[in-house]
Scaffold this active site. Sequence first.
Site, mmCIF file in Angstrom:
data_model
loop_
_atom_site.group_PDB
_atom_site.id
_atom_site.type_symbol
_atom_site.label_atom_id
_atom_site.label_comp_id
_atom_site.label_asym_id
_atom_site.label_seq_id
_atom_site.Cartn_x
_atom_site.Cartn_y
_atom_site.Cartn_z
ATOM 1 N N GLY A 54 -1.363 39.613 68.172
ATOM 2 C CA GLY A 54 -2.562 40.041 68.834
ATOM 3 C C GLY A 54 -3.586 38.931 69.511
ATOM 4 O O GLY A 54 -3.345 37.700 69.103
ATOM 5 N N GLN A 88 -11.154 34.894 72.033
ATOM 6 C CA GLN A 88 -10.226 33.775 71.703
ATOM 7 C C GLN A 88 -9.947 33.169 72.924
ATOM 8 O O GLN A 88 -9.186 31.931 73.048
ATOM 9 C CB GLN A 88 -8.867 34.205 71.088
ATOM 10 C CG GLN A 88 -8.949 34.678 69.559
ATOM 11 C CD GLN A 88 -7.910 35.153 69.087
ATOM 12 O OE1 GLN A 88 -7.243 36.198 69.059
ATOM 13 N NE2 GLN A 88 -6.944 34.277 68.288
ATOM 14 N N CYS A 124 -3.125 33.285 62.932
ATOM 15 C CA CYS A 124 -4.127 33.528 64.178
ATOM 16 C C CYS A 124 -3.773 32.273 65.114
ATOM 17 O O CYS A 124 -3.500 31.406 64.864
ATOM 18 C CB CYS A 124 -5.303 33.463 63.521
ATOM 19 S SG CYS A 124 -6.611 33.944 64.881
ATOM 20 N N LEU A 125 -3.732 32.822 66.577
ATOM 21 C CA LEU A 125 -3.623 31.870 67.425
ATOM 22 C C LEU A 125 -4.352 30.722 67.635
ATOM 23 O O LEU A 125 -4.182 29.618 68.112
ATOM 24 C CB LEU A 125 -3.250 32.512 68.870
ATOM 25 C CG LEU A 125 -2.092 33.278 69.142
ATOM 26 C CD1 LEU A 125 -1.944 34.095 70.473
ATOM 27 C CD2 LEU A 125 -0.790 32.634 68.856
ATOM 28 N N HIS A 150 -7.274 42.640 62.020
ATOM 29 C CA HIS A 150 -7.557 41.400 62.175
ATOM 30 C C HIS A 150 -8.275 41.102 63.551
ATOM 31 O O HIS A 150 -9.338 40.185 63.802
ATOM 32 C CB HIS A 150 -6.066 40.531 62.226
ATOM 33 C CG HIS A 150 -5.957 39.087 62.590
ATOM 34 N ND1 HIS A 150 -5.753 38.154 61.703
ATOM 35 C CD2 HIS A 150 -6.354 38.536 63.764
ATOM 36 C CE1 HIS A 150 -5.822 36.995 62.381
ATOM 37 N NE2 HIS A 150 -6.117 37.126 63.482
ATOM 38 N N GLU A 151 -7.847 41.833 64.576
ATOM 39 C CA GLU A 151 -8.486 41.810 65.747
ATOM 40 C C GLU A 151 -9.799 42.263 65.822
ATOM 41 O O GLU A 151 -10.882 41.603 66.498
ATOM 42 C CB GLU A 151 -7.632 42.234 67.066
ATOM 43 C CG GLU A 151 -6.421 41.502 67.040
ATOM 44 C CD GLU A 151 -6.165 40.111 67.497
ATOM 45 O OE1 GLU A 151 -7.049 39.661 67.702
ATOM 46 O OE2 GLU A 151 -5.241 39.630 66.864
ATOM 47 N N HIS A 157 -12.300 39.754 64.632
ATOM 48 C CA HIS A 157 -12.541 38.785 65.907
ATOM 49 C C HIS A 157 -13.746 39.034 66.506
ATOM 50 O O HIS A 157 -14.644 38.279 66.952
ATOM 51 C CB HIS A 157 -11.574 38.449 66.828
ATOM 52 C CG HIS A 157 -10.350 37.398 66.506
ATOM 53 N ND1 HIS A 157 -10.814 36.215 66.152
ATOM 54 C CD2 HIS A 157 -9.039 37.580 66.218
ATOM 55 C CE1 HIS A 157 -9.614 35.661 65.697
ATOM 56 N NE2 HIS A 157 -8.594 36.276 65.542
#
Length: 155
Positions: free
Chosen positions: A46, A51, A88-89, A130-131, A134
Site C-alpha cells: 500500500g 508518502q 512500511c515503504l 495502515h494507509e 498515514h
Amino acid sequence: MAIREIVPHTDNFIRKKSKPVNDFDEKLWELLDDMSETLDAKNGAGLSAVQVGVLKRVFIININNMKIEFINPTIVKASGEQYKKEGCLSVALPFGYVKRPKTVTVTAFDRYGNKFTLTCEDWTAVCICHESDHLDGILYIDKLCEPPKGYKEEE
Ligand code: NI
C-alpha cells in the site's frame, strides 16, 4: 507516469495531516498513476499520497495484484481484532505486530468521484487501517505491540 520518491519516516513531513480531495481531475489521476507505478517498483502492499510528498487524502492498496484506489476514505465500521506484522515503504525498520480490527467497512471515492463502500477483512483490513493512519500522520511504529500469549495468526 513516473516513479516518485518515498518520504522516509525520519522526515517530519510524514507526520502532517492530509487534506480532502476536492477536484477529481487529471492532476489527481496523474498522482494515482504515479503512486501505482511507485508501489509496483517498491513492491509494496500500500501507498499513501503523503508518502510521495502530497498531502491529499488518497491511498492505494495492492491485494493479490489487484489495486484499489481510495480517495477521501472513512472507516465507518470496525469489528473484531487481529495482530499482523506490518512494515512500511517509509520505515526502514523491521516489521512489527500491530493490533487492528479484523473487519472494516470503508466508504471512499474512486478517481472519477464515484462513492463506494467496501467491507474487508484480514490482511486487506490491515492495509486499509495502515494507509488510513498515514492520512493523519500516524505510522505503524506508533502502535507496535505484542500479540497476547497463545494468539494464533489465521491465514
Ligand atoms: Ni506505510
